[in-house]
Design an enzyme around this catalytic site. Structure first.
Site, PDB file in Angstrom:
ATOM      1  N   ASP A 102       0.766   2.529   3.808  1.00  0.00           N
ATOM      2  CA  ASP A 102      -0.145   3.568   3.322  1.00  0.00           C
ATOM      3  C   ASP A 102       0.630   4.890   3.196  1.00  0.00           C
ATOM      4  O   ASP A 102       0.145   5.952   3.591  1.00  0.00           O
ATOM      5  CB  ASP A 102      -1.372   3.727   4.226  1.00  0.00           C
ATOM      6  CG  ASP A 102      -2.467   4.556   3.550  1.00  0.00           C
ATOM      7  OD1 ASP A 102      -2.285   4.941   2.378  1.00  0.00           O
ATOM      8  OD2 ASP A 102      -3.500   4.823   4.198  1.00  0.00           O
ATOM      9  N   PHE A 153       2.516   6.843  -4.548  1.00  0.00           N
ATOM     10  CA  PHE A 153       3.701   7.566  -5.017  1.00  0.00           C
ATOM     11  C   PHE A 153       3.346   8.805  -5.847  1.00  0.00           C
ATOM     12  O   PHE A 153       4.225   9.467  -6.388  1.00  0.00           O
ATOM     13  CB  PHE A 153       4.647   6.621  -5.777  1.00  0.00           C
ATOM     14  CG  PHE A 153       5.465   5.720  -4.860  1.00  0.00           C
ATOM     15  CD1 PHE A 153       5.463   5.907  -3.475  1.00  0.00           C
ATOM     16  CD2 PHE A 153       6.258   4.706  -5.384  1.00  0.00           C
ATOM     17  CE1 PHE A 153       6.220   5.097  -2.628  1.00  0.00           C
ATOM     18  CE2 PHE A 153       7.026   3.885  -4.547  1.00  0.00           C
ATOM     19  CZ  PHE A 153       7.006   4.081  -3.169  1.00  0.00           C
ATOM     20  N   ARG A 154       2.033   9.126  -5.923  1.00  0.00           N
ATOM     21  CA  ARG A 154       1.557  10.413  -6.471  1.00  0.00           C
ATOM     22  C   ARG A 154       1.950  10.662  -7.926  1.00  0.00           C
ATOM     23  O   ARG A 154       1.974  11.824  -8.360  1.00  0.00           O
ATOM     24  CB  ARG A 154       2.097  11.581  -5.628  1.00  0.00           C
ATOM     25  CG  ARG A 154       1.883  11.473  -4.128  1.00  0.00           C
ATOM     26  CD  ARG A 154       0.435  11.432  -3.772  1.00  0.00           C
ATOM     27  NE  ARG A 154       0.198  11.625  -2.343  1.00  0.00           N
ATOM     28  CZ  ARG A 154      -0.905  11.218  -1.716  1.00  0.00           C
ATOM     29  NH1 ARG A 154      -1.852  10.579  -2.387  1.00  0.00           N
ATOM     30  NH2 ARG A 154      -1.072  11.441  -0.431  1.00  0.00           N
ATOM     31  N   HIS A 187     -10.718   0.342   1.020  1.00  0.00           N
ATOM     32  CA  HIS A 187     -10.685   1.399   2.025  1.00  0.00           C
ATOM     33  C   HIS A 187     -12.052   1.338   2.690  1.00  0.00           C
ATOM     34  O   HIS A 187     -13.063   1.697   2.081  1.00  0.00           O
ATOM     35  CB  HIS A 187     -10.446   2.773   1.387  1.00  0.00           C
ATOM     36  CG  HIS A 187     -10.377   3.878   2.399  1.00  0.00           C
ATOM     37  ND1 HIS A 187      -9.234   4.591   2.645  1.00  0.00           N
ATOM     38  CD2 HIS A 187     -11.318   4.374   3.254  1.00  0.00           C
ATOM     39  CE1 HIS A 187      -9.468   5.486   3.602  1.00  0.00           C
ATOM     40  NE2 HIS A 187     -10.734   5.374   3.985  1.00  0.00           N
ATOM     41  N   HIS A 242       0.809  -1.220   0.000  1.00  0.00           N
ATOM     42  CA  HIS A 242       0.000   0.000   0.000  1.00  0.00           C
ATOM     43  C   HIS A 242       0.844   1.273   0.000  1.00  0.00           C
ATOM     44  O   HIS A 242       1.233   1.773   1.050  1.00  0.00           O
ATOM     45  CB  HIS A 242      -0.894  -0.044   1.252  1.00  0.00           C
ATOM     46  CG  HIS A 242      -2.025   0.929   1.229  1.00  0.00           C
ATOM     47  ND1 HIS A 242      -3.219   0.666   1.856  1.00  0.00           N
ATOM     48  CD2 HIS A 242      -2.158   2.153   0.678  1.00  0.00           C
ATOM     49  CE1 HIS A 242      -4.034   1.700   1.691  1.00  0.00           C
ATOM     50  NE2 HIS A 242      -3.401   2.619   0.986  1.00  0.00           N
TER      51      HIS A 242
END
Ligand SMILES: [Zn+2]
Length: 427
Positions: free
Chosen positions: A295, A58-59, A174, A55
């Site tokens: 996360d 890395f945008r 989620h 999880h």
């Protein structure tokens, strides 16, 4: 053999002084004495499986001012991880074959560690899931709103389970109920308000819905970042195909611990009370939980320093996860067996990659650790682009060496390969 490595090696649940023979990136043989031209003797240092993180965010693409695949994967490498799995809430979202393919190609040029991707399940891509399943490592479903989430209506859960179960890919959740979140939403001034806006009840409702609608489904279902003791309780007698993860921040931090109104600890689901924290930590310890997942959700210092209500949710953690828990093992708070299962073997097995264990036939992914080599976590030493950590000054044990597929990725805490070394582990 291409390489032989000697050390105090973690094999099948205990340590043995032995040698690993590595050929074509795989562990080919494990033997008491073994040597080839390229031999490294680590003496009494520990040789452990490298970690696998199910999880990370890395945008990349879309928010590369916070992180990109190069900086994120470098942080993962220094944290002793050989493989990471990136979430679909990027810009664009990973909901089409096109956006998934683009991500795979781009990360292939940037990543320092091996990597995989989840595809997001949205209402408008249900017809594309089959094609996505051929390329992605799993699916992600958001039942509650969070940073750029792909909100999915729980009323369609049964239908989507039916569809996905034939595809053989894990589904990750989620688990916070959107209706419940809306009902409790208010303007937030501090961490206490954030906790009240996202009560554990929302997690409970959502986990119940997932358990109920996945009945009779054999596919792997993974509940991400369980954050409350009520949520944990619901999962205690879960069916074998349901797994769950806990993050370092939920199991090591609680809001009573003098965080004031610091938006730096704002995260979804929220960091809760010390009672929740202790329940979660004990669940890690006692084997009720399958994996520790970071996360890793970086935001810049400036973004986090915004007024509390407007500050984005999420904390970084990919580099500090394994080192923090290694320190706890050193202090006898957690056993080596639990640590390796939680950070290496179970996550690898859940997602289906031949990593996470020192065993003939698996990838030669391992780290070298000296438990005496203790240090304090400092933002300045970390490699994430965001430049801060919620674990500033915490004691930790970082690996001195990291090997991925038998290649030296890190030696004496220096990176040895260039970006693009990491490989996609999917189809
Ligand atoms: Zn996440």
């Amino acid at each position: 053999m291409d390489l032989t490595v000697e050390g105090k090696t973690y094999i099948n649940g205990s340590f043995e002084n032995c040698c690993l023979g590595i050929k074509n990136g795989k562990i080919a043989i494990v033997k008491k004495i073994l040597k080839c031209d390229d031999h490294i003797d680590f003496g009494s240092k520990l040789v452990l499986p490298a970690g696998v993180d199910l999880h990370v965010h890395f945008r990349d693409p879309g928010m590369t001012h916070k992180e990109d695949f190069s900086t994120g994967s470098k942080a993962a490498a220094f944290g002793g991880l050989s493989c990471v799995f990136d979430m679909p809430n990027t810009v664009p979202q990973t909901t089409s074959v096109r956006s998934l393919s683009d991500k795979i190609i781009s990360a292939g040029k940037k990543s320092f560690v091996d990597f995989g991707f989840y595809a997001g399940v949205a209402h408008d891509n249900l017809d594309e899931l089959e094609k996505l399943a051929k390329k992605c490592n799993g699916f992600k479903i958001y039942l509650g709103d969070t940073t750029l989430a792909l909100l999915f209506d729980k009323l369609n859960l049964k239908e989507v389970f039916k569809k996905i179960s034939a595809m053989g890919k894990p589904v990750l959740f989620h688990a916070e109920d959107e209706e419940c979140l809306i009902k409790n939403r208010s303007k937030e001034k501090n961490l206490g308000d954030h906790l009240h806006s996202r009560p554990s009840l929302c997690e409970e409702i959502s986990i119940k819905d997932i358990l109920e609608s996945s009945k009779g489904v054999n596919t792997r279902v993974h509940i991400c970042h369980v954050s409350s003791c009520e949520g944990m309780e619901l999962l205690r007698n879960r069916p074998a195909n349901i797994s769950c993860g806990i993050t370092p921040h939920h199991s090591l931090l609680s809001i009573e611990k003098d965080m004031g109104s610091s938006s730096f600890y704002k995260v979804n689901p929220p960091i809760r009370t010390s009672f929740d924290k202790e329940t979660l930590f004990n669940s890690l310890k006692n084997g009720f939980v399958d994996v520790i997942e970071s996360d890793h959700a970086p935001h810049t210092r400036d973004e986090k320093a915004n007024v509390f209500n407007d500050a984005p949710s999420g904390v970084p953690g990919v580099e500090t996860m394994y080192p923090l828990f290694l320190y706890l093992v050193k202090k006898d708070v957690l056993s080596f067996q639990r640590l390796i299962s939680l950070l290496c073997t179970r996550p690898a097995d859940i997602i289906g990659v031949p990593k996470g264990k020192i065993e003939v036939g698996r990838d030669a992914d391992f780290i070298v650790v000296d438990l005496k080599d203790e240090s304090r976590i400092k933002s300045d030493d970390l490699h994430s682009k965001c430049g801060w950590t919620p674990f500033e000054d915490w004691p930790a044990v970082f690996p001195s060496h990291v090997f991925v597929r038998g290649e030296k990725l890190i030696e004496d805490k220096e990176i040895q390969v260039s970006q693009g070394f990491g490989r996609f582990v999917g189809a």
